[in-house]
Design a protein around this motif. Structure first.
Motif, PDB file in Angstrom:
ATOM      1  N   VAL A 245      65.543  -0.749  57.660  1.00 48.25           N
ATOM      2  CA  VAL A 245      66.466   0.054  56.857  1.00 48.25           C
ATOM      3  C   VAL A 245      66.180  -0.131  55.372  1.00 48.25           C
ATOM      4  O   VAL A 245      66.128   0.838  54.598  1.00 48.25           O
ATOM      5  CB  VAL A 245      67.932  -0.323  57.179  1.00 48.25           C
ATOM      6  CG1 VAL A 245      68.883   0.329  56.182  1.00 48.25           C
ATOM      7  CG2 VAL A 245      68.285   0.100  58.598  1.00 48.25           C
ATOM      8  N   VAL A 246      65.991  -1.386  54.959  1.00 52.21           N
ATOM      9  CA  VAL A 246      65.725  -1.670  53.548  1.00 52.21           C
ATOM     10  C   VAL A 246      64.415  -1.037  53.104  1.00 52.21           C
ATOM     11  O   VAL A 246      64.330  -0.454  52.005  1.00 52.21           O
ATOM     12  CB  VAL A 246      65.705  -3.194  53.301  1.00 52.21           C
ATOM     13  CG1 VAL A 246      65.195  -3.509  51.891  1.00 52.21           C
ATOM     14  CG2 VAL A 246      67.097  -3.783  53.489  1.00 52.21           C
ATOM     15  N   ALA A 251      61.639   3.024  49.912  1.00 48.36           N
ATOM     16  CA  ALA A 251      60.741   4.183  49.820  1.00 48.36           C
ATOM     17  C   ALA A 251      61.451   5.387  49.222  1.00 48.36           C
ATOM     18  O   ALA A 251      60.895   6.102  48.383  1.00 48.36           O
ATOM     19  CB  ALA A 251      60.190   4.508  51.203  1.00 48.36           C
ATOM     20  N   ASP A 252      62.713   5.615  49.655  1.00 49.87           N
ATOM     21  CA  ASP A 252      63.466   6.776  49.167  1.00 49.87           C
ATOM     22  C   ASP A 252      63.784   6.679  47.683  1.00 49.87           C
ATOM     23  O   ASP A 252      63.971   7.702  47.012  1.00 49.87           O
ATOM     24  CB  ASP A 252      64.774   6.927  49.957  1.00 49.87           C
ATOM     25  CG  ASP A 252      64.529   7.300  51.410  1.00 49.87           C
ATOM     26  OD1 ASP A 252      63.415   7.768  51.720  1.00 49.87           O
ATOM     27  OD2 ASP A 252      65.451   7.104  52.227  1.00 49.87           O
ATOM     28  N   THR A 253      63.892   5.465  47.178  1.00 44.74           N
ATOM     29  CA  THR A 253      64.312   5.278  45.780  1.00 44.74           C
ATOM     30  C   THR A 253      63.198   4.771  44.871  1.00 44.74           C
ATOM     31  O   THR A 253      63.444   4.491  43.705  1.00 44.74           O
ATOM     32  CB  THR A 253      65.482   4.276  45.722  1.00 44.74           C
ATOM     33  OG1 THR A 253      65.053   3.008  46.259  1.00 44.74           O
ATOM     34  CG2 THR A 253      66.686   4.781  46.519  1.00 44.74           C
ATOM     35  N   GLY A 258      61.298   2.989  39.730  1.00 42.10           N
ATOM     36  CA  GLY A 258      60.195   2.766  38.804  1.00 42.10           C
ATOM     37  C   GLY A 258      60.516   3.270  37.407  1.00 42.10           C
ATOM     38  O   GLY A 258      60.247   2.598  36.403  1.00 42.10           O
ATOM     39  N   GLN A 259      61.101   4.480  37.353  1.00 42.90           N
ATOM     40  CA  GLN A 259      61.482   5.025  36.046  1.00 42.90           C
ATOM     41  C   GLN A 259      62.598   4.197  35.405  1.00 42.90           C
ATOM     42  O   GLN A 259      62.605   3.970  34.193  1.00 42.90           O
ATOM     43  CB  GLN A 259      61.936   6.478  36.203  1.00 42.90           C
ATOM     44  CG  GLN A 259      60.828   7.425  36.669  1.00 42.90           C
ATOM     45  CD  GLN A 259      61.354   8.841  36.851  1.00 42.90           C
ATOM     46  OE1 GLN A 259      61.748   9.492  35.890  1.00 42.90           O
ATOM     47  NE2 GLN A 259      61.360   9.323  38.095  1.00 42.90           N
ATOM     48  N   VAL A 260      63.547   3.758  36.215  1.00 43.84           N
ATOM     49  CA  VAL A 260      64.655   2.953  35.696  1.00 43.84           C
ATOM     50  C   VAL A 260      64.136   1.641  35.124  1.00 43.84           C
ATOM     51  O   VAL A 260      64.581   1.186  34.058  1.00 43.84           O
ATOM     52  CB  VAL A 260      65.698   2.694  36.808  1.00 43.84           C
ATOM     53  CG1 VAL A 260      66.684   1.608  36.362  1.00 43.84           C
ATOM     54  CG2 VAL A 260      66.445   3.965  37.157  1.00 43.84           C
ATOM     55  N   ALA A 361      71.554   6.592  48.425  1.00 41.42           N
ATOM     56  CA  ALA A 361      70.587   5.588  48.879  1.00 41.42           C
ATOM     57  C   ALA A 361      70.712   4.310  48.062  1.00 41.42           C
ATOM     58  O   ALA A 361      70.619   3.207  48.604  1.00 41.42           O
ATOM     59  CB  ALA A 361      69.170   6.152  48.773  1.00 41.42           C
ATOM     60  N   LEU A 362      70.934   4.471  46.742  1.00 36.47           N
ATOM     61  CA  LEU A 362      71.072   3.283  45.898  1.00 36.47           C
ATOM     62  C   LEU A 362      72.331   2.499  46.230  1.00 36.47           C
ATOM     63  O   LEU A 362      72.324   1.268  46.209  1.00 36.47           O
ATOM     64  CB  LEU A 362      71.084   3.690  44.424  1.00 36.47           C
ATOM     65  CG  LEU A 362      69.737   4.124  43.837  1.00 36.47           C
ATOM     66  CD1 LEU A 362      69.907   4.578  42.396  1.00 36.47           C
ATOM     67  CD2 LEU A 362      68.714   2.989  43.917  1.00 36.47           C
ATOM     68  N   ASP A 363      73.410   3.200  46.540  1.00 35.82           N
ATOM     69  CA  ASP A 363      74.637   2.501  46.939  1.00 35.82           C
ATOM     70  C   ASP A 363      74.408   1.689  48.202  1.00 35.82           C
ATOM     71  O   ASP A 363      74.874   0.552  48.325  1.00 35.82           O
ATOM     72  CB  ASP A 363      75.770   3.507  47.149  1.00 35.82           C
ATOM     73  CG  ASP A 363      76.334   4.035  45.837  1.00 35.82           C
ATOM     74  OD1 ASP A 363      76.051   3.421  44.796  1.00 35.82           O
ATOM     75  OD2 ASP A 363      77.041   5.063  45.869  1.00 35.82           O
ATOM     76  N   ASP A 364      73.681   2.296  49.157  1.00 35.87           N
ATOM     77  CA  ASP A 364      73.383   1.572  50.400  1.00 35.87           C
ATOM     78  C   ASP A 364      72.503   0.354  50.119  1.00 35.87           C
ATOM     79  O   ASP A 364      72.720  -0.733  50.674  1.00 35.87           O
ATOM     80  CB  ASP A 364      72.683   2.505  51.391  1.00 35.87           C
ATOM     81  CG  ASP A 364      73.610   3.580  51.936  1.00 35.87           C
ATOM     82  OD1 ASP A 364      74.840   3.414  51.812  1.00 35.87           O
ATOM     83  OD2 ASP A 364      73.101   4.591  52.463  1.00 35.87           O
ATOM     84  N   LEU A 365      71.498   0.536  49.242  1.00 37.25           N
ATOM     85  CA  LEU A 365      70.604  -0.571  48.914  1.00 37.25           C
ATOM     86  C   LEU A 365      71.356  -1.678  48.187  1.00 37.25           C
ATOM     87  O   LEU A 365      71.208  -2.863  48.509  1.00 37.25           O
ATOM     88  CB  LEU A 365      69.453  -0.058  48.050  1.00 37.25           C
ATOM     89  CG  LEU A 365      68.423  -1.109  47.587  1.00 37.25           C
ATOM     90  CD1 LEU A 365      67.776  -1.796  48.786  1.00 37.25           C
ATOM     91  CD2 LEU A 365      67.366  -0.470  46.694  1.00 37.25           C
TER      92      LEU A 365
END
Length: 628
Positions: A245-246, A251-253, A258-260, A361-365
């Motif tokens: 899952v992680v 991969a999705d984020t 990278g930009q952040v 996705a970021l909230d889940d991560l």
């Protein structure tokens, strides 16, 4: 449950017999069949902590006792209790936290005192290392007594909720029952320490001692650690499923993160500028205020001047020029500061916009990262329940009837999520060694998950004991000693470990930074202590790679071995029916003659009751061994 009940019964029997025995020397000895001379002594420590060779030594609830009925120098009973003793060759101020020793001493009659309760957290709050130790030491009753039958010393008390270095070691409730006697019939010690729960090596504290923070751990390592520690994984998933899952979330984020990270680097650089500009602006404004005040004063003097006003006018002109320049400078700095702050605000807005594109996705991560770090923070690596450490060292006129024995047992030991069983009162030396080796091995395997170099960092010894009986020149001697648990941490190549962790992708700290949260904090009581005593190493890591715990290439970490011991107790006695044989062993310079104890002790019923309760304890022990 059955074995624990039996074990508790044995302990209760021994403790009761000890308590009764210390009420008075021995009623049965009022008309002894044998009359001799003896000496006895003992020492105990609830917890000891030693960093290197004198860098820091801590002894918690230390006790020492001496009893003698040597007639040539006079009988003597001494009992000393030191609630807290701290020595440090590197931080002398720690020594000031040592608590006064309470002593009872008598050559005839009875002397009874009690220590004052000690709130360790409050005591150390204003010290150099506030988190060094916490908990409560209750009042300890200390007693010494001497009469014609002999000399007795004892100490009883309890300690609750102890913690060393914010969790490197934690203890629940400990009880103390210690006695030493030198009688006309025999001489020796009955001593017992008991602890309901002991948690050794809090993961965060252990990592902190090695210069590592949770933020340095790669995400896959952190998840595997959580699984091996038997702690719940987010979503109730298995370790493999959670890693899958992680990986998907990463991969999705990946693009956004990278930009952040790039924007966060820019924000970091600008934030440094803000700090510098703020300091400059403050200095510039202070200068403007000072020049304004000076100019105002000089203008006042110039207005009142009648003769020789030229120098004042020159000074006013100079101050006016300086003030003008300072005002321009202050304005320029303020303008630049405003511009930089606006740039930071713009970048923060860009970061937020980017994060919003993959918010779900970021909230889940982030939720997963929080759950993993929250589970690991403060997790105990070793949990030991129902610990007993006691000794019986009794010398009399015959070697065959003298006793040198230890009473050591552990209800259960758990390393991470693995239960390794326990050790009962009848455990053999081979069984003790096997369990100690197993604990060390399982713990080493768990730490190897972090880095191979950590596999041999910690060594555990359980129920380390010695006994001896001897007879020479008419003197019988008995001695016994036991330490319930000893943990030794030997520093690894800290820089090597940090280099390998820093080179790993997707660490907890790096991921938190990449989602705009920032790194996990580094420090705590362990790092504070090690930094205070100058325990730092300089690491030259791979160019462009740095661990979050490093500041300017320095890591606060163990540079000397560290050893923690729990429940250490010893006792010894010597006895002879020939008074001349023990004269050389007597305590010199103590005047006095045998006295008479109060009428509260010394009766035959007390002695019979002590024998009865002791027999219950021994009988129950036999049942325990038989049941096992």
């Amino acid at each position: 449950m059955h074995s624990r009940t039996l074990r508790s019964a044995v302990v209760f029997g021994a403790a009761s017999a000890l308590a009764i025995a210390t009420i008075a020397p021995s009623g049965a000895a009022e008309d002894p069949a044998v009359s001799g001379v003896g000496m006895a002594s003992g020492a105990s420590s609830l917890l000891t902590f030693a960093l290197g060779d004198g860098s820091l030594a801590l002894r918690l609830l230390g006790e020492d006792a001496t009893t003698s009925n040597e007639p040539n120098t006079g009988p003597l009973a001494v009992e000393r209790v030191s609630p807290l003793t701290i020595d440090s060759t590197l931080v002398a101020a720690l020594g000031a936290l040592t608590q006064p020793t309470v002593e009872t001493r008598t050559t005839g009659g009875e002397d009874v005192k009690s220590t004052s309760p000690v709130d360790l957290s409050a005591l150390l709050a204003s010290g150099p290392v506030p988190g060094l130790v916490s908990g409560t030491i209750g009042a300890v009753t200390v007693r010494s007594a001497v009469d014609a039958v002999g000399a007795v010393s004892s100490a009883t008390g309890s300690v609750t909720d102890l913690a060393i270095l914010g969790g490197l070691l934690r203890a629940g409730t400990a009880s103390v029952g210690l006695g030493s006697t030198a009688l006309v019939t025999d001489s020796g010690a009955e001593r017992l320490l008991q602890l309901d729960n002991l948690e050794v090596l809090d993961l965060t504290a252990l990592l902190g001692s090695l210069g590592i923070s949770l933020g340095d751990l790669p995400i896959d390592t952190a998840i595997n650690l959580l699984d091996q520690l038997g702690l719940p994984l987010p979503g109730g998933l298995s370790a493999d499923a959670l890693l899958t899952v992680v990986d998907g979330l990463l991969a999705d984020t990946a693009g956004v993160r990278g930009q952040v990270e790039g924007l966060q680097d820019q924000i970091g650089g600008l934030t440094s500028q803000v700090t510098s500009l703020t300091s400059q602006a403050s200095a510039a404004n202070t200068l403007v205020a000072s020049l304004t005040s000076q100019l105002s004063a000089q203008q006042g003097l110039l207005g009142a001047c009648v003769i020789l006003c030229g120098p004042l006018q020159t000074l006013v002109t100079s101050l006016t020029s300086q003030l003008s320049a300072a005002t321009v400078s202050a304005g320029s700095i303020t303008s630049t500061l405003t511009t930089v702050q606006a740039q930071i605000a713009t970048l923060v807005g860009q970061v937020q916009t980017l994060l919003d594109t993959v918010a779900g996705a970021l909230d889940d991560l982030l939720g997963t990262l929080d759950a993993v770090t929250g589970g690991l923070d403060g997790a105990s690596l070793i949990v030991v329940d129902d610990v007993v450490a006691g000794v019986t060292a009794r010398a009399d006129e015959s070697l065959s009837s003298s006793i040198a024995a230890v009473s050591g047992s552990i209800g259960s030991v758990q390393v991470g999520g693995t239960s390794l069983g326990g050790l009962d009162l009848g455990a053999t030396a081979g069984q003790v060694t096997a369990l100690s080796d197993q604990v060390t091995s399982v713990l080493g395997g768990l730490l190897t998950t972090i880095d191979p170099a950590l596999g041999n960092v910690v060594d555990i010894d359980l129920l380390d004991k010695t006994t001896a009986l001897d007879e020479a020149d008419g003197i019988t001697s008995a001695s016994a000693a036991i330490t319930a648990l000893r943990a030794t941490i030997t520093p690894p190549d800290v820089c090597g470990v940090l280099s390998r962790l820093a080179a790993a992708p997707d660490t907890l700290g790096g991921l938190l930074t990449s989602v705009g949260v920032g790194s996990l904090p580094v420090g705590g009581p362990v790092a504070d202590l090690l930094g205070t005593v100058g325990s730092t190493v300089s690491c030259n890591l791979v160019t462009g790679v740095s661990a979050s715990s490093l500041v300017d290439g320095l890591a606060t970490a163990l540079t000397q071995p560290l050893q923690v011991e729990a429940l250490s107790v010893s006792g010894q006695g010597t006895y002879t029916t020939s008074q001349a044989s023990t004269t050389g062993n007597a305590v010199p310079g103590i005047p006095g003659t045998p006295g008479t104890l109060p009428s509260t002790g010394g009766s035959l019923p007390f002695a019979l009751l002590a024998l009865f309760v002791g027999a219950i304890g021994m009988g129950t022990r036999w049942l325990l061994v038989r049941a096992s």
